[in-house]
Design a protein around this motif. Structure first.
Motif, mmCIF file in Angstrom:
data_model
loop_
_atom_site.group_PDB
_atom_site.id
_atom_site.type_symbol
_atom_site.label_atom_id
_atom_site.label_comp_id
_atom_site.label_asym_id
_atom_site.label_seq_id
_atom_site.Cartn_x
_atom_site.Cartn_y
_atom_site.Cartn_z
ATOM 1 N N TYR B 70 0.832 -1.204 0.000
ATOM 2 C CA TYR B 70 0.000 0.000 0.000
ATOM 3 C C TYR B 70 0.868 1.256 0.000
ATOM 4 C CZ TYR B 70 -4.466 -2.316 0.889
ATOM 5 O OH TYR B 70 -5.600 -3.073 0.786
ATOM 6 N N HIS B 71 1.849 1.271 0.908
ATOM 7 C CA HIS B 71 2.603 2.491 1.143
ATOM 8 C C HIS B 71 3.394 2.902 -0.105
ATOM 9 C CE1 HIS B 71 5.063 4.860 4.416
ATOM 10 N NE2 HIS B 71 4.495 5.629 3.522
ATOM 11 N N HIS B 75 0.384 4.816 -2.139
ATOM 12 C CA HIS B 75 0.619 6.192 -1.688
ATOM 13 C C HIS B 75 1.759 6.843 -2.456
ATOM 14 C CE1 HIS B 75 -2.127 6.270 1.803
ATOM 15 N NE2 HIS B 75 -1.869 4.984 1.887
ATOM 16 N N ASN B 115 3.153 19.560 -2.263
ATOM 17 C CA ASN B 115 2.877 18.356 -1.483
ATOM 18 C C ASN B 115 3.322 17.105 -2.211
ATOM 19 O OD1 ASN B 115 1.559 18.868 1.136
ATOM 20 N ND2 ASN B 115 0.212 20.083 -0.126
ATOM 21 N N PHE B 168 1.915 16.147 15.749
ATOM 22 C CA PHE B 168 0.464 16.030 15.701
ATOM 23 C C PHE B 168 0.028 15.789 14.263
ATOM 24 C CE2 PHE B 168 0.201 16.755 19.911
ATOM 25 C CZ PHE B 168 0.003 18.022 20.411
ATOM 26 N N GLY B 169 -0.880 14.842 14.087
ATOM 27 C CA GLY B 169 -1.375 14.631 12.736
ATOM 28 C C GLY B 169 -0.309 13.958 11.883
ATOM 29 N N SER B 170 -0.293 14.309 10.621
ATOM 30 C CA SER B 170 0.627 13.656 9.688
ATOM 31 C C SER B 170 1.950 14.393 9.645
ATOM 32 C CB SER B 170 0.020 13.661 8.283
ATOM 33 O OG SER B 170 -1.281 13.144 8.310
ATOM 34 N N ASN B 206 2.958 17.130 7.610
ATOM 35 C CA ASN B 206 2.508 16.761 6.262
ATOM 36 C C ASN B 206 3.681 16.466 5.339
ATOM 37 O OD1 ASN B 206 -0.039 17.031 7.299
ATOM 38 N ND2 ASN B 206 -0.314 19.111 6.536
ATOM 39 N N TRP B 224 3.013 9.594 9.179
ATOM 40 C CA TRP B 224 1.640 9.556 8.658
ATOM 41 C C TRP B 224 1.065 8.215 9.101
ATOM 42 C CZ3 TRP B 224 -0.882 12.285 4.258
ATOM 43 C CH2 TRP B 224 -0.236 13.477 3.909
ATOM 44 N N GLU B 225 -0.223 8.168 9.396
ATOM 45 C CA GLU B 225 -0.818 6.928 9.886
ATOM 46 C C GLU B 225 -0.692 5.792 8.868
ATOM 47 O OE1 GLU B 225 -4.615 8.513 11.114
ATOM 48 O OE2 GLU B 225 -4.050 8.359 13.228
ATOM 49 N N HIS B 226 -0.706 6.131 7.589
ATOM 50 C CA HIS B 226 -0.629 5.058 6.589
ATOM 51 C C HIS B 226 0.693 4.306 6.684
ATOM 52 C CE1 HIS B 226 1.094 8.357 3.786
ATOM 53 N NE2 HIS B 226 2.083 7.526 4.006
ATOM 54 N N TYR B 229 -0.280 1.952 10.214
ATOM 55 C CA TYR B 229 -1.586 1.560 10.744
ATOM 56 C C TYR B 229 -1.883 0.085 10.581
ATOM 57 C CZ TYR B 229 -5.718 2.963 13.163
ATOM 58 O OH TYR B 229 -6.659 3.132 14.137
ATOM 59 N N GLN B 233 -1.557 -0.300 14.165
ATOM 60 C CA GLN B 233 -2.783 0.451 14.466
ATOM 61 C C GLN B 233 -2.433 1.796 15.103
ATOM 62 O OE1 GLN B 233 -2.798 -3.147 15.556
ATOM 63 N NE2 GLN B 233 -3.036 -3.146 13.340
ATOM 64 N N ASN B 234 -2.987 2.096 16.262
ATOM 65 C CA ASN B 234 -2.752 3.405 16.863
ATOM 66 C C ASN B 234 -1.434 3.457 17.644
ATOM 67 O OD1 ASN B 234 -3.977 1.576 18.776
ATOM 68 N ND2 ASN B 234 -4.011 3.319 20.172
#
Lengths: 196, 303
Positions: B70-71, B75, B115, B168-170, B206, B224-226, B229, B233-234
């Motif tokens: 996937y990555h 992505h 980006n 925080f976040g990606s 980002n 990034w969560e991808h 995950y 997971q978390n």
């Protein structure tokens, strides 16, 4: 299974120990989902619902409570730089709690009407401001897909202008950060944890 | 550098740890702010999707084949395809990836291609920051600088993990080499020393990466969560620990450090050369003025 948001009050009052002021800090706990974890299958899997609710949302609440306690201490001490430094953690974790609380309520199993197009006043407002429900869906999809990184897509209403808006926010910023008159109606979590 | 896809893949075959894309040519970075008008070929240069320098299952069990499919396959590939679509026919077309990043960064007011371009670079750099059987401790000059600039290897790991966890976040966490320079156009560091060129841990949101701050990235972890995950997971903290213990390619990091140091040294020499030239020009100008005054002045006593 009714939604209840349990808010506990912690008070260190003057329990006969001679404290000069009572300390009352409102902390937060994880709200129950208004449905089972498996109720949204196959659209959203039971594993993701469980992780999303019990891990992600819970973590935001835990860290939000922690930040609030630290903020209270910093304010009591008059420690301005600590107060300001905590704002990011409060916005992030508090925002996460606000946003996810809205999110759970926005979802409902298909057996109870989930996925059906809106009627009544909302349906009329959508047709007026976006042309049609399909147009709204298209716009929300486009905004969500275009969002770089983590964030939310919102359908909101501007209280002042009485108009419906589609907006995005970054990370866990609540919709109100995009405009003080904006009220969220529907929020879609587009963090990767929401759908991975 | 990206001239054509063919040369790019040839160079990567010979230099497996190319990580920080660039040559040892010290003038490369001085030119990179200007779009390259020379060397335009008739074929539109396409940014290519480089595979990791190992097979997708070789990082198991620490990073699964599935997540890499996937990555990298979705992505990273998506960023490459979207970037090529965005730049075709524009002035960014034909530029190197780094040049596209800097141009699109636009001092923080991102152009649409930023980006995608930065994420293409970041992901290539990330694959090359890992290897099967990685982890352990760095050695040599890299270890010496880590101990000098962080106090100990353990303190560096703590700081790196904390940056990765608190983004925080990606985003991304980085170990980078920073050659301190005064940020004023014509000023130079009055007391340059080895201590000014140092290692730092930074985090970025980002797609942002340290190239836009003029640092030399040495190591990165994708938060990034991808990136984690499907495997963790978390549990981002577990992912970060496994990355440090089992995946980091320290040889690549050391190699990048050597490149960064020689670029910094080359830039110092270039600035020194320019300063000397400017001083000489200024001296020559003032001599000319003095001569002019002497011949004009009636009060001159230079007879």
């Amino acid at each position: 299974m009714a939604l209840r948001s349990v808010i506990s009050r912690k008070t260190l009052g003057s329990l006969g120990l001679g404290f000069s002021h009572a300390r009352g800090l409102q902390t937060f706990t994880l709200p129950d989902l208004p449905y089972d974890y498996s109720a949204l299958e196959p659209a959203i899997s039971v594993e993701i619902m469980r992780l999303h609710h019990q891990k992600h949302h819970q973590t935001y609440i835990t860290n939000y409570n922690k930040a609030l306690e630290q903020l209270e201490e910093a304010m009591a001490k008059g420690d301005s730089s600590a107060v300001v430094k905590l704002q990011a953690a409060i916005k992030f974790n508090g925002g996460g709690h606000i946003n996810h609380s809205i999110f759970w309520k926005n979802l409902i199993p298909t057996s109870e009407g989930g996925g059906e197009p809106p009627h009544g006043a909302l349906g009329w407002a959508i047709d007026t401001h976006f042309g049609s429900f399909e147009a709204l869906v298209k716009k929300v999809n486009a905004e969500g897909a275009a969002l770089q990184g983590s964030g939310w897509v919102w359908l909101g209403v501007d209280k002042e202008s009485q108009k419906l808006v589609v907006e995005t926010t970054a990370n866990q910023d609540p919709l109100v950060t995009k405009g003080p008159n904006l009220v969220p109606l529907l929020g879609i979590d587009v963090w990767e944890h929401a759908y991975y | 550098m990206h001239g054509t896809a063919a040369t790019a893949s040839l160079s990567s075959a010979f230099l497996p740890f190319q990580g920080f894309r660039g040559s040892l040519d010290s003038t490369f970075r001085l030119q990179w702010r200007k779009p390259k008008k020379a060397h335009r070929t008739l074929i539109t240069a396409q940014i290519e999707l480089k595979p990791p320098p190992y097979s997708l299952n070789s990082l198991e069990p620490h990073m699964s084949r599935e997540i890499l499919e996937y990555h990298w396959g979705k992505h990273h590939r998506g960023y490459v395809e979207n970037l090529n679509r965005q730049i075709v026919g524009t002035e960014l077309d034909g530029m190197t990836l780094e040049d596209i990043i800097i141009a699109s960064y636009n001092k923080g007011d991102f152009l649409p291609s930023f980006n995608n371009a930065a994420q293409v670079w970041n992901h290539e750099f990330f694959w090359e920051s890992m290897k099967p059987g990685g982890g352990g401790k760095p050695s040599g000059d890299l270890l010496y600088l880590i101990e000098r600039d962080f106090g100990s290897y353990e303190k560096f790991v703590e700081e790196f993990k904390s940056a990765a966890l608190t983004q925080f976040g990606s985003g991304w966490a980085w170990l980078a080499y920073k050659a301190n320079r005064l940020d004023v156009g014509n000023a130079v560091n009055p007391c340059p020393s080895e201590e000014d060129k140092k290692l730092v841990v930074v985090k970025s949101p980002n797609a942002v990466n340290p190239l836009v701050w003029d640092y030399s990235p040495l190591l990165t972890i994708d938060v990034w969560e991808h990136a984690y995950y499907l495997d963790y997971q978390n549990r981002r903290a577990d992912y970060i620990s496994v990355f440090m213990d089992k995946l980091v390619n320290w040889e690549a990091v050391s190699y990048r450090l050597e490149i960064a140091k020689s670029l910094a040294a080359g830039r110092e020499r270039e600035e020194e050369r320019r300063r000397i030239e400017e001083d000489e020009d200024r001296m020559a100008d003032s001599e000319a003025i003095e001569m002019y005054l002497d011949s004009e002045s009636e009060d001159s006593e230079t007879d």
